[in-house]
Design a protein around this motif. Sequence first.
Motif, mmCIF file in Angstrom:
data_model
loop_
_atom_site.group_PDB
_atom_site.id
_atom_site.type_symbol
_atom_site.label_atom_id
_atom_site.label_comp_id
_atom_site.label_asym_id
_atom_site.label_seq_id
_atom_site.Cartn_x
_atom_site.Cartn_y
_atom_site.Cartn_z
ATOM 1 N N GLY A 89 110.245 -22.221 -44.558
ATOM 2 C CA GLY A 89 109.911 -20.873 -44.087
ATOM 3 C C GLY A 89 108.779 -20.861 -43.076
ATOM 4 N N LYS A 90 108.719 -21.876 -42.231
ATOM 5 C CA LYS A 90 107.600 -22.009 -41.289
ATOM 6 C C LYS A 90 107.963 -21.480 -39.894
ATOM 7 C CE LYS A 90 104.860 -23.824 -44.339
ATOM 8 N NZ LYS A 90 104.169 -25.113 -44.264
ATOM 9 N N GLU A 91 106.926 -21.171 -39.148
ATOM 10 C CA GLU A 91 107.072 -20.628 -37.790
ATOM 11 C C GLU A 91 107.868 -21.578 -36.881
ATOM 12 O OE1 GLU A 91 106.374 -17.802 -36.307
ATOM 13 O OE2 GLU A 91 106.663 -18.463 -34.233
ATOM 14 N N GLY A 93 110.306 -23.344 -37.670
ATOM 15 C CA GLY A 93 111.690 -23.490 -38.113
ATOM 16 C C GLY A 93 112.661 -23.103 -37.012
ATOM 17 N N CYS A 94 113.884 -23.593 -37.119
ATOM 18 C CA CYS A 94 114.860 -23.323 -36.057
ATOM 19 C C CYS A 94 115.152 -21.822 -35.950
ATOM 20 C CB CYS A 94 116.137 -24.129 -36.274
ATOM 21 S SG CYS A 94 116.830 -24.018 -37.922
ATOM 22 N N CYS A 95 114.888 -21.056 -36.990
ATOM 23 C CA CYS A 95 115.032 -19.600 -36.924
ATOM 24 C C CYS A 95 113.684 -18.918 -37.178
ATOM 25 C CB CYS A 95 116.072 -19.111 -37.920
ATOM 26 S SG CYS A 95 117.703 -19.818 -37.651
ATOM 27 N N ARG A 96 112.619 -19.630 -36.906
ATOM 28 C CA ARG A 96 111.250 -19.119 -37.042
ATOM 29 C C ARG A 96 110.982 -18.539 -38.435
ATOM 30 N NH1 ARG A 96 110.850 -15.141 -32.449
ATOM 31 N NH2 ARG A 96 108.678 -14.995 -33.049
ATOM 32 N N PRO A 311 104.788 -18.161 -40.446
ATOM 33 C CA PRO A 311 104.799 -17.162 -39.377
ATOM 34 C C PRO A 311 103.734 -16.097 -39.651
ATOM 35 C CG PRO A 311 106.972 -17.324 -40.463
ATOM 36 C CD PRO A 311 106.018 -18.148 -41.257
ATOM 37 N N GLN A 312 103.234 -15.465 -38.588
ATOM 38 C CA GLN A 312 102.376 -14.296 -38.745
ATOM 39 C C GLN A 312 103.179 -13.224 -39.475
ATOM 40 O OE1 GLN A 312 99.107 -13.957 -37.489
ATOM 41 N NE2 GLN A 312 99.301 -16.158 -37.162
ATOM 42 N N ILE A 313 102.582 -12.548 -40.440
ATOM 43 C CA ILE A 313 103.384 -11.598 -41.215
ATOM 44 C C ILE A 313 103.920 -10.459 -40.353
ATOM 45 C CG2 ILE A 313 102.548 -12.059 -43.564
ATOM 46 C CD1 ILE A 313 100.620 -9.740 -43.222
ATOM 47 N N GLU A 314 103.204 -10.128 -39.275
ATOM 48 C CA GLU A 314 103.694 -9.049 -38.398
ATOM 49 C C GLU A 314 105.060 -9.393 -37.810
ATOM 50 O OE1 GLU A 314 100.722 -10.606 -37.866
ATOM 51 O OE2 GLU A 314 99.509 -9.121 -38.933
ATOM 52 N N SER A 315 105.372 -10.676 -37.719
ATOM 53 C CA SER A 315 106.649 -11.056 -37.093
ATOM 54 C C SER A 315 107.837 -10.611 -37.944
ATOM 55 C CB SER A 315 106.703 -12.562 -36.834
ATOM 56 O OG SER A 315 106.961 -13.262 -38.043
ATOM 57 N N ALA A 316 107.590 -10.254 -39.213
ATOM 58 C CA ALA A 316 108.685 -9.733 -40.054
ATOM 59 C C ALA A 316 109.287 -8.468 -39.450
ATOM 60 C CB ALA A 316 108.179 -9.441 -41.465
ATOM 61 N N LEU A 317 108.487 -7.762 -38.659
ATOM 62 C CA LEU A 317 108.965 -6.486 -38.113
ATOM 63 C C LEU A 317 109.546 -6.626 -36.711
ATOM 64 C CD1 LEU A 317 106.052 -4.180 -39.367
ATOM 65 C CD2 LEU A 317 108.208 -4.760 -40.495
#
Lengths: 325, 337
Positions: A89-91, A93-96, A311-317
């Motif tokens: 689940g890392k930034e 990752g192939c799908c970030r 990933p930065q949590i903001e990237s969830a949005l």
Amino acid sequence: MSKLPEKERMLGMYRQMYLIRKYEERIYYLFLEGIMPGTIHQSTGQEACAVGMLYDLRKDDYMASTHRPAGHDLAKGVTLTSMMCEMFGKEDGCCRGKGGAMHTGDMEVGALVANAIVGGNMPISAGVALAFKMMKKDNVIVCFFGDGATNEGAFHESLNAAAIWKLPVIYVCENNLYSATTSIALTCNKPNPAADRAIAYDIPAEVVDGNDVLKVNEAATRAIARARTGEGPTVIELKTYRHGGHSRNDACQYRPKEEEKAWFDRDPVKNFRSYLLSQKLVAEEELQTIEKSIESDVDQAVEYAQNAPFPQIESALTDVYWEGK
Amino acid sequence: MALLSIADALKSAIAEEMRRDPLVFCLGEDVDIPGGMGGAFTVTKGLGEEFGYERVLNTPISEIMLAGVCVGSAMMGMRPVADLQYGDFLFCMMDQLVNQAAKMCYMSGGKVHVPMVMRAPCGASNRGAQHAQSLEGFFTHVPGLKVICPSTAYDAKGLMKQAIRDDNPVLVFEHKLLYGGKRKEKDAISTIGEVPEEDYTIEFGKAAVRREGKDITIVANLLMNYKALEAAQILEQEGISCEVIDPRTLVPFDYETVVNSLKKTGRLMIVHEDNYNCGWGAQLGSWIAENQIFLLDAPIVRVATYDTPIPFSPVLENYVIPSKERIVEEARKLMKV
């Protein structure tokens, strides 16, 4: 078809198969240790299907995988590190980090985001193939699915469309005998659930030993040639077997022990290794060097992924809609 | 300016986009069989003759495949415009729309996009329960999809062009009684209107104020916008002044235009043919309650189709679908609060 000398081709295939085997083994242990999040659907035992089918695809050809995608992705060229990072689940990752174990992929190397809806990738693959045809490109797409998918409406609708429009798609059934825990014999009267039904749609079909990478590769070569020259789709049914369970909690108590033993004796990686040695294509020492180097690559990928940032949590949005990049 | 029906405005939008961009193509069941109807409502009739039957692709009756082919071809850079004849058939392709089209961009970490248009004729028109629904609300609940609902010829052309150029999956809800095409529908409303000859698009998320007023804000889409306008005329004679807003697109939604209107009126009525429970009006109502409740002088009123399947008998159908009489009655009650 690649013009690599025989030895180089063979070792190339072996390298990929061994990488998939070690990758899946390592993932399995990381799960047992509770280090890795999520769930897993492993392809151990099915390495010859992925490598045999994809070895001669071009980078700009495409591949569509399933909820069991690791072998397919690695064989199509998704990088080991980006796969491992996605598993954690890392930034990087192939799908970030937004895809996970069932949705790995990388368009840069022609690996569609893997599809965890059984049969879901089949009409999409028809669409990819239709685009190739409309754009007058000579690309092809290989679409993997399991025996269970042959009972989905999506299978039948897709095969029919691929046939009437002569689409450059190769539908590859990895028949590992079980749809999760249910024997395919309980849910389909035909011995070859994909190949026997393909005939009804006027699509040429082959049934192939999915544990023999060279036989798989030969069938792939025929199907790719057909697709590339506008002759339309092919269905290839590969008889194979999962070494592990359907997912991480499955102890496979529904599989007869004799059946398991018979299939485990036909281990695609070990058998191909023995074949290479018996044909004197490679020496034992050389194989060991290759294997050590792959094991070290896997170690490094795990270390990198474990230390890589989330990933930065903001990237969830973000990425809900594509706004142009 | 040309005078066009919505059906012809949609056709002209699709044809112009196909001329402009060779990656645009249309497909669907009966989308343009020579001698056929051009979809169920004539929108795509004749396109095959101009563009050829490879770009105007008649498909098998296979909704899963139809939607999946849109997703796959769109990911490769094509711009499919699909017609599925009746919006009710969307349910046959739900996996491809909701699990696939809507999620691809997100699941890939923003590396994939799916520029596809799915055209869904909607609305009750004496065809019984399975060719009648207004399903906009369902799809507004799906992150990743855009949902639009043009109700005039001008909007139909501008919004359709925008939908085709959008890089995301867009569902277009087209009301059967508003097409004004050659296929005559009982109780149809003429939507023939002026449409510019030159290229234009309409940005998503911009509502249109169809009538200005000061007492009640009525937000209504598709056929219900026309019913609301009829009701507003009657109410005007009674001294009740209604501002009628057409949201035009539901995702994205233009809350600002509604808020600006409420600053004048202080009363909100939402009218849709989508049924009452969790229709798109429920979202608008709760958004206003959460964010702008102090603009309200009275409770929010929703006039929607009752929570039943659509019945066949015209008497029953007329009863469950909001009528101008129901809108008038609810407006009178609202003014007494």
